[in-house]
Design a protein around this motif. Structure first.
Motif, mmCIF file in Angstrom:
data_model
loop_
_atom_site.group_PDB
_atom_site.id
_atom_site.type_symbol
_atom_site.label_atom_id
_atom_site.label_comp_id
_atom_site.label_asym_id
_atom_site.label_seq_id
_atom_site.Cartn_x
_atom_site.Cartn_y
_atom_site.Cartn_z
ATOM 1 N N ASP A 296 35.997 42.483 33.061
ATOM 2 C CA ASP A 296 35.225 41.586 33.905
ATOM 3 C C ASP A 296 34.912 42.305 35.204
ATOM 4 O O ASP A 296 35.637 43.219 35.620
ATOM 5 N N GLU A 297 33.820 41.898 35.835
ATOM 6 C CA GLU A 297 33.385 42.546 37.073
ATOM 7 C C GLU A 297 33.371 41.559 38.210
ATOM 8 O O GLU A 297 33.280 40.349 38.027
ATOM 9 N N VAL A 298 33.426 42.131 39.423
ATOM 10 C CA VAL A 298 33.308 41.343 40.633
ATOM 11 C C VAL A 298 32.569 42.186 41.666
ATOM 12 O O VAL A 298 32.653 43.412 41.651
ATOM 13 N N GLY A 299 31.820 41.528 42.523
ATOM 14 C CA GLY A 299 31.090 42.242 43.569
ATOM 15 C C GLY A 299 29.657 42.554 43.234
ATOM 16 O O GLY A 299 28.968 43.193 44.037
ATOM 17 N N ARG A 300 29.172 42.104 42.090
ATOM 18 C CA ARG A 300 27.790 42.398 41.710
ATOM 19 C C ARG A 300 26.802 41.888 42.753
ATOM 20 O O ARG A 300 25.847 42.565 43.098
ATOM 21 N N GLY B 8 37.503 45.220 36.180
ATOM 22 C CA GLY B 8 38.879 45.216 35.709
ATOM 23 C C GLY B 8 38.918 45.316 34.199
ATOM 24 O O GLY B 8 38.029 44.791 33.509
ATOM 25 N N ALA B 9 39.916 46.006 33.679
ATOM 26 C CA ALA B 9 40.103 46.139 32.238
ATOM 27 C C ALA B 9 41.548 45.815 31.898
ATOM 28 O O ALA B 9 42.463 46.340 32.536
ATOM 29 N N VAL B 10 41.752 44.955 30.929
ATOM 30 C CA VAL B 10 43.094 44.611 30.455
ATOM 31 C C VAL B 10 43.113 44.804 28.945
ATOM 32 O O VAL B 10 42.301 44.214 28.223
ATOM 33 N N VAL C 137 41.226 38.682 37.352
ATOM 34 C CA VAL C 137 42.219 38.546 38.416
ATOM 35 C C VAL C 137 42.506 39.905 39.053
ATOM 36 O O VAL C 137 42.551 40.038 40.283
ATOM 37 N N LEU C 138 42.689 40.932 38.222
ATOM 38 C CA LEU C 138 42.972 42.263 38.763
ATOM 39 C C LEU C 138 41.796 42.789 39.581
ATOM 40 O O LEU C 138 41.982 43.366 40.661
ATOM 41 N N ALA C 139 40.585 42.619 39.062
ATOM 42 C CA ALA C 139 39.408 43.112 39.778
ATOM 43 C C ALA C 139 39.214 42.372 41.099
ATOM 44 O O ALA C 139 38.949 42.980 42.139
#
Length: 220
Positions: A2-6, A16-18, A142-144
């Motif tokens: 999942d991405e964040v900040g786009r 983030g990769a899990v 969550v991690l990202a």
């Protein structure tokens, strides 16, 4: 993944990769899409997610890379860095959303691509709202989110007028007011339509081209 900040005006885009396997246990209690969690709840989940995952990684592509490559290629770069940070060759990737930004249309050389490709033949699947239907994608979000928020808060200490500690570089009123008063700095995406002066302050900043990750303890 999942991405964040786009959609942010400043700072990196972060992926983030899990990694989960057939042996992965039930997800930590309370795990949900990061957007549905309060900041304190997200922070509490971080060590639980890292311990639960077979492997995990977070990758960034900085504002300068967003400007140079465009948002899609910057997302791909951040995703490749996240995969590289896991240290594991994956079999398949589930991307949140409806757009596959990871698969390359052609094997064109890219000087910014990680030296070791960890996705030679993996199947990439997109799923809208995967972060609400798949625990691994929710964990990746969550991690990202927590890592990017912390990064922007730290960088915001040098630019208090933008209030990045509360808006993480998105177009919140306090950030827009800072842009209108001061104009953009080196952490802004200068190819985007930003309010304020086009003059960029010559301050040395982080490139954002970093990644962090770890394999699960005692696992291959």
């Amino acid at each position: 993944m999942d991405e964040v900040g786009r959609g942010a005006l400043a700072g990196p885009v972060t992926v983030g990769a899990v990694l989960v396997t057939t042996d992965t246990s039930t997800a930590p209690s309370g795990l949900r899409d990061s957007k549905l969690l309060r900041p304190a709840a997200r922070e509490l989940l971080v060590p639980l997610v890292r311990a639960w995952a077979h492997a995990w990684g977070v990758g960034h592509a900085g504002a300068e890379e967003v400007d140079a490559l465009g948002i899609t290629r910057a997302l791909r770069l951040a995703a490749e860095r996240a995969l590289a940070a896991t240290g594991v060759l994956v079999d398949a990737v589930l991307l949140d959303g409806g757009h596959d930004y990871l698969t390359r249309a052609a094997p064109a050389p890219d000087p910014l691509r990680p030296a070791v490709a960890l996705l030679p033949s993996a199947a990439v699947t997109t799923r809208v709202r995967a972060d609400t239907t798949c625990s691994a994608v929710a964990a990746a979000s969550v991690l990202a989110k927590t890592e990017r928020d912390a990064l922007m808060a730290a960088r915001g200490q040098g630019y208090p007028e933008y209030a990045w500690g509360s808006n993480a570089g998105y177009g919140a009123p306090a950030h827009l007011a800072g842009l209108a008063a001061r104009g953009p700095c080196v952490e802004h995406r200068l190819t985007w339509a930003l309010p304020g002066s086009p003059v960029v302050e010559e301050v040395v900043g982080d490139e954002g081209a970093t990644s962090r990750g770890a394999r699960g303890a005692g696992r291959a």
